[in-house]
Write an enzyme that holds these catalytic residues in place. Structure first.
Site, mmCIF file in Angstrom:
data_model
loop_
_atom_site.group_PDB
_atom_site.id
_atom_site.type_symbol
_atom_site.label_atom_id
_atom_site.label_comp_id
_atom_site.label_asym_id
_atom_site.label_seq_id
_atom_site.Cartn_x
_atom_site.Cartn_y
_atom_site.Cartn_z
ATOM 1 N N ALA A 11 -6.181 19.743 -4.046
ATOM 2 C CA ALA A 11 -7.712 19.399 -3.923
ATOM 3 C C ALA A 11 -7.923 17.860 -4.173
ATOM 4 O O ALA A 11 -8.869 17.396 -4.807
ATOM 5 C CB ALA A 11 -8.687 20.189 -4.916
ATOM 6 N N PHE A 114 -6.370 -7.694 1.608
ATOM 7 C CA PHE A 114 -5.205 -6.683 0.974
ATOM 8 C C PHE A 114 -3.952 -7.169 1.545
ATOM 9 O O PHE A 114 -4.037 -7.721 2.497
ATOM 10 C CB PHE A 114 -5.573 -5.381 1.019
ATOM 11 C CG PHE A 114 -5.609 -4.524 -0.187
ATOM 12 C CD1 PHE A 114 -6.653 -4.905 -1.092
ATOM 13 C CD2 PHE A 114 -4.924 -3.521 -0.421
ATOM 14 C CE1 PHE A 114 -6.800 -4.271 -2.045
ATOM 15 C CE2 PHE A 114 -5.053 -2.771 -1.603
ATOM 16 C CZ PHE A 114 -5.861 -3.044 -2.446
ATOM 17 N N GLN A 227 8.329 3.777 -2.325
ATOM 18 C CA GLN A 227 7.478 2.245 -2.464
ATOM 19 C C GLN A 227 7.506 2.132 -3.942
ATOM 20 O O GLN A 227 7.134 2.859 -4.915
ATOM 21 C CB GLN A 227 6.054 2.413 -1.987
ATOM 22 C CG GLN A 227 5.359 1.022 -2.263
ATOM 23 C CD GLN A 227 3.971 0.977 -1.269
ATOM 24 O OE1 GLN A 227 3.013 1.427 -1.720
ATOM 25 N NE2 GLN A 227 4.194 0.263 -0.057
ATOM 26 N N HIS A 229 5.667 -0.342 -6.201
ATOM 27 C CA HIS A 229 4.294 -1.384 -6.232
ATOM 28 C C HIS A 229 4.626 -2.586 -7.133
ATOM 29 O O HIS A 229 5.285 -2.815 -8.015
ATOM 30 C CB HIS A 229 3.283 -0.476 -6.993
ATOM 31 C CG HIS A 229 2.014 -1.218 -6.691
ATOM 32 N ND1 HIS A 229 1.364 -2.494 -7.515
ATOM 33 C CD2 HIS A 229 0.845 -0.995 -6.027
ATOM 34 C CE1 HIS A 229 0.180 -2.816 -7.016
ATOM 35 N NE2 HIS A 229 -0.277 -1.729 -6.182
ATOM 36 N N LEU A 239 -0.535 1.241 -13.133
ATOM 37 C CA LEU A 239 -0.999 0.348 -12.008
ATOM 38 C C LEU A 239 -2.085 -0.630 -12.267
ATOM 39 O O LEU A 239 -2.865 -0.571 -12.802
ATOM 40 C CB LEU A 239 -1.440 1.316 -11.072
ATOM 41 C CG LEU A 239 -1.704 0.707 -9.562
ATOM 42 C CD1 LEU A 239 -0.694 0.223 -8.787
ATOM 43 C CD2 LEU A 239 -2.494 1.739 -8.702
ATOM 44 N N GLU A 242 -3.581 -3.953 -6.224
ATOM 45 C CA GLU A 242 -3.356 -5.063 -5.287
ATOM 46 C C GLU A 242 -4.651 -6.031 -5.047
ATOM 47 O O GLU A 242 -4.562 -6.969 -4.815
ATOM 48 C CB GLU A 242 -2.839 -4.406 -4.079
ATOM 49 C CG GLU A 242 -2.428 -5.560 -3.034
ATOM 50 C CD GLU A 242 -1.496 -4.928 -1.716
ATOM 51 O OE1 GLU A 242 -0.694 -4.078 -2.347
ATOM 52 O OE2 GLU A 242 -1.925 -5.169 -0.612
ATOM 53 N N ARG A 273 4.145 -4.870 0.468
ATOM 54 C CA ARG A 273 4.426 -4.365 -0.988
ATOM 55 C C ARG A 273 5.899 -4.449 -1.019
ATOM 56 O O ARG A 273 6.607 -4.826 -2.262
ATOM 57 C CB ARG A 273 4.040 -3.187 -1.222
ATOM 58 C CG ARG A 273 2.604 -2.862 -1.492
ATOM 59 C CD ARG A 273 1.913 -1.778 -1.867
ATOM 60 N NE ARG A 273 0.423 -1.979 -2.248
ATOM 61 C CZ ARG A 273 -0.341 -1.077 -2.639
ATOM 62 N NH1 ARG A 273 0.218 0.399 -2.433
ATOM 63 N NH2 ARG A 273 -1.513 -1.029 -2.834
ATOM 64 N N HIS A 337 5.642 3.951 -6.959
ATOM 65 C CA HIS A 337 4.359 4.049 -6.761
ATOM 66 C C HIS A 337 4.040 5.345 -5.980
ATOM 67 O O HIS A 337 3.228 5.822 -5.715
ATOM 68 C CB HIS A 337 3.821 2.978 -6.425
ATOM 69 C CG HIS A 337 2.345 2.933 -6.159
ATOM 70 N ND1 HIS A 337 1.573 3.120 -7.029
ATOM 71 C CD2 HIS A 337 1.673 2.272 -4.956
ATOM 72 C CE1 HIS A 337 0.152 3.124 -6.607
ATOM 73 N NE2 HIS A 337 0.318 2.629 -5.322
ATOM 74 N N GLU A 361 -0.177 12.268 0.849
ATOM 75 C CA GLU A 361 1.076 11.793 0.492
ATOM 76 C C GLU A 361 2.186 12.677 0.633
ATOM 77 O O GLU A 361 3.292 12.134 0.776
ATOM 78 C CB GLU A 361 0.951 11.229 -1.292
ATOM 79 C CG GLU A 361 2.041 10.596 -1.335
ATOM 80 C CD GLU A 361 2.167 9.797 -2.569
ATOM 81 O OE1 GLU A 361 1.027 9.784 -3.207
ATOM 82 O OE2 GLU A 361 3.180 9.305 -3.317
ATOM 83 N N ARG A 372 4.246 1.304 3.215
ATOM 84 C CA ARG A 372 2.985 1.375 3.495
ATOM 85 C C ARG A 372 2.155 0.189 3.036
ATOM 86 O O ARG A 372 2.231 -0.337 1.936
ATOM 87 C CB ARG A 372 2.265 2.534 2.383
ATOM 88 C CG ARG A 372 0.874 2.974 2.535
ATOM 89 C CD ARG A 372 0.520 4.090 1.672
ATOM 90 N NE ARG A 372 0.671 4.036 0.344
ATOM 91 C CZ ARG A 372 -0.145 3.388 -0.376
ATOM 92 N NH1 ARG A 372 -1.047 2.663 0.050
ATOM 93 N NH2 ARG A 372 -0.031 3.458 -1.897
#
Lengths: 558, 317
Positions: A11, A114, A227, A229, A239, A242, A273, A337, A361, A372
C-alpha cells in the site's frame, strides 16, 4: 476466505495508485500491506517527481532521452516513452487530488533541478515529496472506500492452472492465516534494501513481493542493477536528498576540491547517480576521503533556501550526525538505495503469469535499465501503478474466480509451525541477515569483480543452509514480529541470490554494475536484459533484447 | 566509546493478559537512538519484544512511544539526550490507545477519527485543465501541516482524550485544518460546521501537550486555535466555546483584565439555569478559599491603552 476482483499486495504509492484506478474501473478492490498504508516506504522519497510539462517549454521526448541515457541504454524505450508521455497528466491529476506542490511566483507548480537531466522538471513538496503524495493517495482510497487490510503479511501466492488466483496471508494481530481469492493480484510491495547493510531503505523493505513472484515462477529481470545513492549520511546511512545538489550543493573531497570536475565536467554534481557514486568511491579508494566519507556542502545556499526547501535534511543532519548544515559540510558516502531490476512486466504491469501484475520498485518494466534517474521512481510508481490497476480491473471483468479453497493456507501453516517449533541453536535471524547484508555491500556494491561475487554467492549458500535451522524466539500468536522477520529473511535470501547470480552473468560494466574484471560497456554482447527464473532444482538464466524506438546507444558522458 | 544503558520497558503479554516491567541493560554507541537500542534488544536479546518501526528517519511514524513519560518517536530520540546521562530510560506504549502487545497499540480509533473529518480535498466545479493556481506562501504553510506523519504521539499525550475518548484529537483536527486552509477546497464551511460540534475544536483545553509531543513541528493545538478563529469568522459564533472566546476578548478590551464573574454569564447566558447551577460548587469553593473575584469589577488604570492595542490588532486583520 475473502473474495475480491483485484487484490493488491503493498500500500505504498504504486499499490494505492493501482487500487484507485482499479476501483474507478468498477473492480472490487482490496489492498493488503504488512504495515499501515501511511507507514510505507514511499514516504522516504524526498526530492520530487519528474514530468515534462509542455506549458513550461519542456518536451516529454527530452525527459525520455535523459531517462534512456541515465539507464545506460538498458531501459526499454517503449516503456520509457509511455512513462514520460503520461507524466504531465499524472502530475496534474495528483495536484487535483490534493498534493501540495511547491509553487512559483505565479502560483503555478514550481520545479527544481535533479541529476542526469538537462531541464529542471522535478516537481516537489519541500523535501518530503513522497510523504506528501502517499498521504494524499491514502486520502483518496479512504474516500473511494477501498478495503484496506493493514498489518497483514502475505506468505504466498496461489497459482491455479498456471494463473494467479489469490494469496495466502497472515493477520499479524491474531497470527491467523487466511486465503484471499482474487481474479487478479498486483504486487506492489516495494524494494529489497534490507538485503544490503547498510541501506537507505526502511526495515520493511525486504523484497517480499519480488520473492513471492519468483517462487511461483515469475521471471526476475536485471536483478544485478542495484543503485547506490551518492549521498547517504555517515554512520546511520540515512538518505540526504539529491534535491540538495539540485538546489546547488557541492561535493568536496578531503582537499576541498569539487572533484566532480574530473568525472563529469558538464553536469558536475548533477550527473546521474551511478556516475556520482562511482566518482565518490574512486576518491575514497584513492585516499581523498575523510573517515570513509566525502563532503556535501550546503553552506552557500543560504538560510532561506535551506529552510524552505531542505528543512528535513537540516533536521536529519542535526538529529543523526550533529551537523548544522548552514555551518558545516555533511559527511556522506554512496549507500545502497534502490533496486532497478525486479519482476518482469509489460507496460500494463502484466507478468508472464496470467492474473499476476507488478508495479513500483518490485517491478521491472523496464524504465530504469542500468541506473534510475532521481525523481523517476515516484513517477514509475504512479504511472505503472495506475496502468496495472486498470489492466487488472479489465481482467477481473473478463474472467471468473478460480476454484480456491480454504485449505490452501495449510502449507504455509505448516511452514510457520515448523519455524516456531525449532529449538534455539545459538543462531539468529538477525545474525544471518547482517552477514548477508555485509557480504552484499562488500562484494556487490559500487565496484564488483567475479572473485568477490563468487565469495558472496558461497556465503549466501551457507546462510541459506543456516536459515533452514534458524530458531524463532517468540512463540506467541499475537503480533509476532520475530516470526515475520524469519519469513522476511527467507524472501531476502532469494533476492540476494538473484542479485549475485545475475551480476555474475552480466560480463560487462553498465549503469550501476561496474565490474573491475570487465570494465567496459559491451554493446555488441550485452544490450540485453538478464532474466532469472526459478526452476524445480534451482534457477535458469535467460535474456531478453532491449527495446529501442528512437535513441540508438551512444557513449555516455555527463 | 560505548556506554551502558538500562531500558525499563513496559510489557504486555496478550496471550496471558499479563502486564509487567522488564529491564534490559546493554552497551550502546554514543549516537544511539532509543529505537536503535530497542532494535538491538529485539534482535540479539529478546525476540519477543513487540514494537512497530520501519524507516529509522522520522518519516514513517511507526515508532511513536512514551519515553520517560512523554510521547515521541523512538527513532528521533538520542539516548544521551535523555536525563540522567542516558541511564534507566523508561519506555512505554502510547497513552490513550488500547495495547495490543508490549509497545504496540491499537490505532483504530485514531484512524477512524482521521476518517471522520473527511480528509480529502473537496473542490467545487469542474477541474481546471492545468493545476489549480495558488500562492506559494499558502501552500508552504499547508505543507508544514501536511508534514504530519500520523504517528499518534499527540494523541498519546492528549489530556482531553484521557477524560473524553469522543474528542477528535489533535491529529485529526490538524488534518482538518489542512483542508480548511487549502484554497482549492470548497467545503470549508461544512467542515467547520462539523468541527463545531461536541468532540470538535472547542473541546481542546489548550494544554500544549500535543505541541510538545509532535516530532514534526505541526503544532496541532495551534491548528485547532486557527480553526476556532475560522469557525467564528464564518459565523459559527453561538457555541459556548465561541461565546467564551468572544466574551473573553470583549471584557479584556473593555477593562484591560478579565472579569471572571461576567465571563460565564456572557458565555452561557444569564438565564441558562442548568449551567449556572453547575457552576455553583466552583463559586462556593472559591468563596470558601477567599478566591472569589470582586463583584464590582474595575477596569485597570489606562485601560484605553489596551483598547488601542485591540484596535491595532483588528486593523491588521
Amino acid at each position: 476466505m475473502f473474495d475480491y476482483d483485484v487484490l493488491i499486495i503493498g500500500a505504498g504509492l504504486a499499490g494505492m495508485r493501482a487500487a484507485l484506478s482499479a476501483h474507478q474501473r468498477g473492480a472490487d478492490v482490496a489492498v493488503m500491506s504488512k504495515v499501515h498504508p501511511v507507514r510505507s516506504h514511499s514516504n522516504a522519497a524526498q526530492g520530487g517527481v519528474n514530468a515534462a510539462l509542455t506549458d513550461r517549454g519542456d518536451q516529454w521526448e527530452e525527459h525520455a532521452f535523459d531517462t534512456v541515457k541515465g539507464s545506460d541504454y538498458l531501459g526499454d524505450q517503449d516503456a520509457i516513452e509511455v512513462m514520460c508521455r503520461e507524466a504531465g497528466q499524472e502530475i496534474i491529476s495528483l495536484e487535483h487530488m490534493g498534493v501540495i506542490f511547491n509553487r512559483d511566483e505565479s502560483g503555478r507548480l514550481g520545479t527544481r533541478a535533479f541529476g542526469g537531466q538537462r531541464q529542471a522538471r522535478t516537481f516537489f513538496v519541500a523535501d518530503f515529496t513522497g510523504q506528501a503524495m502517499l498521504h494524499v493517495l491514502y486520502e483518496q482510497i479512504m474516500k473511494a472506500g477501498v478495503h484496506v487490510y493493514d498489518e497483514w503479511f502475505v506468505t504466498s501466492l496461489i497459482i491455479e492452472d498456471g494463473e494467479c488466483a489469490g494469496a495466502v496471508a497472515m493477520e499479524i494481530r491474531s497470527g491467523k492465516l487466511h486465503v484471499i481469492r482474487a481474479k487478479a493480484v498486483i504486487i506492489a510491495a516495494g524494494g529489497l534494501g534490507r538485503v544490503y547493510e547498510p541501506s537507505t531503505n526502511a526495515l520493511i523493505c525486504t523484497g517480499d513481493g519480488i520473492s513471492l513472484a519468483y517462487r511461483v515462477g515469475a521471471p526476475l529481470m536485471d536483478m544485478e542493477m542495484v543503485q547506490y545513492h551518492p549521498t547517504t549520511l555517515k554512520g546511520s546511512g540515512v538518505l540526504i536528498t539529491e534535491g540538495a545538489r539540485g538546489e546547488g550543493a557541492y561535493l568536496l573531497n578531503a582537499k576541498g576540491e569539487r572533484f566532480m570536475e574530473r568525472y563529469a565536467p558538464n553536469m558536475m554534481e548533477l550527473a546521474s547517480r551511478d556516475v556520482v557514486s562511482r566518482s565518490e568511491q574512486t576518491e575514497l579508494n584513492e585516499g581523498r576521503g575523510i573517515d570513509g566519507c566525502v563532503l556535501l556542502d550546503c553552506r552557500h545556499l543560504g538560510e532561506k533556501v535551506i529552510k524552505e526547501r531542505l528543512l528535513q535534511i537540516m533536521e536529519i543532519a542535526a538529529d543523526f550526525a550533529d551537523i548544522d548544515i548552514m555551518k558545516q559540510p555533511i559527511p556522506i558516502r554512496p549507500g545502497m538505495h534502490y533496486q532497478m531490476g525486479g519482476i518482469k512486466t509489460d507496460v500494463n504491469g502484466a507478468t508472464p503469469i496470467p492474473g499476476l501484475y507488478a508495479a513500483g520498485e518490485c517491478a521491472c518494466v523496464s524504465v530504469h535499465g542500468g541506473n534510475r534517474l532521481g525523481a523517476n521512481s515516484l513517477l514509475d510508481t504512479v504511472i505503472f501503478g495506475r496502468r496495472s490497476g486498470e489492466a487488472a480491473a479489465e481482467r477481473a471483468h473478463q474472467v471468473s474466480h478460480r476454484n480456491v479453497v480454504d485449505s490452501y493456507s495449510l502449507r504455509d501453516e505448516e511452514t510457520i509451525k515448523s519455524l516456531l517449533s525449532r529449538e534455539g541453536n545459538g543462531d539468529s535471524v538477525a545474525h544471518i541477515r547482517l552477514e548477508m547484508g555485509k557480504a552484499m555491500d562488500q562484494h556487490l556494491g559500487v565496484f564488483r569483480n567475479s572473485e568477490g561475487m563468487e565469495t558472496a554467492l558461497n556465503q549466501i549458500e551457507q546462510l541459506k543452509e543456516r536459515y533452514r535451522k534458524v530458531p524463532v524466539q517468540d512463540k506467541g500468536k499475537v503480533f509476532n514480529t520475530d516470526l515475520i522477520f524469519a519469513l522476511e529473511l527467507g524472501f531476502m535470501l532469494d533476492c540476494a541470490e538473484a542479485i549475485v547470480v545475475s551480476a555474475l552473468e552480466r560480463k560487462e560494466s553498465r549503469g550501476a554494475q561496474s565490474r573491475l574484471d570487465y570494465p567496459k560497456r559491451d554493446d555488441a554482447n550485452w544490450l540485453k536484459h538478464t532474466l532469472l527464473t526459478k526452476t524445480d532444482g534451482g534457477h535458469k538464466i535467460g535474456y531478453l533484447p532491449v527495446v529501442f524506438t528512437q535513441w540508438p546507444p551512444t557513449e555516455r558522458k555527463y | 566509546m560505548t556506554l551502558q544503558t538500562t531500558l525499563r520497558v513496559s510489557r504486555f503479554n496478550p496471550e496471558e493478559q499479563r502486564s509487567y516491567w522488564q529491564e534490559y541493560t546493554l552497551d550502546v554507541e554514543p549516537q544511539y537512538t532509543v529505537l536503535d537500542a530497542l532494535i538491538k534488544i529485539r534482535e540479539y536479546e529478546d525476540g519477543s519484544l513487540g514494537l512497530r518501526c520501519s524507516c529509522r528517519s522520522s518519516i514513517c511514524g511507526s515508532c511513536a512511544i512514551r519515553i520517560n513519560g512523554h510521547a515521541t518517536l523512538a527513532c528521533k530520540t538520542k539516548l544521551r539526550s535523555l536525563a540522567s546521562g542516558g541511564r534507566h530510560v523508561t519506555v512505554e506504549p502510547l497513552g490513550n490507545l488500547p495495547i495490543i502487545k508490549d509497545l504496540v497499540v491499537d490505532m483504530t480509533s485514531h484512524w477512524n477519527k482521521v476518517m471522520a473529518v473527511k480528509p480529502w480535498l473537496q473542490p467545487q466545479g469542474p477541474e481546471p485543465e492545468h493545476e489549480y493556481i495558488a500562492p506559494n506562501e499558502t501552500m508552504l504553510h499547508l505543507a508544514g501541516v501536511m508534514s504530519c506523519i500520523m504517528c499518534g504521539a499527540c494523541v498519546g499525550d492528549c489530556t482531553v482524550l484521557q477524560v473524553d475518548p469522543n474528542f477528535l484529537g489533535p491529529a485529526a483536527l490538524a488534518k482538518a485544518y489542512r483542508f480548511v486552509g487549502d484554497p482549492r477546497d470548497a467545503a470549508g464551511k461544512e467542515r467547520l460546521k462539523a468541527l463545531n460540534r461536541y468532540g470538535g475544536i472547542w473541546d481542546c483545553t489548550r494544554c500544549y501537550e500535543c505541541v510538545q509531543a509532535c516530532p514534526k513541528g505541526v503544532a496541532p493545538m495551534e491548528r485547532i486555535m486557527a480553526l476556532r478563529d475560522k469557525a467564528i469568522e464564518v459565523g459559527f459564533d453561538n457555541t459556548y466555546g465561541a461565546r467564551h472566546t468572544i466574551a473573553f476578548g470583549e471584557i479584556l478590551e473593555h477593562a484591560g483584565r478579565l472579569d471572571e464573574l461576567r465571563l460565564p454569564i456572557k458565555t452561557f447566558g444569564m438565564f441558562n439555569f442548568i449551567q449556572m447551577l453547575q457552576l455553583l460548587p466552583v463559586g462556593l469553593r472559591a468563596l470558601m478559599r477567599g478566591k472569589m473575584p470582586p463583584v464590582f469589577h474595575k477596569p485597570i488604570p489606562k485601560a484605553e491603552n489596551v483598547r488601542r492595542i485591540f484596535k491595532k490588532m483588528e486593523s491588521k486583520r
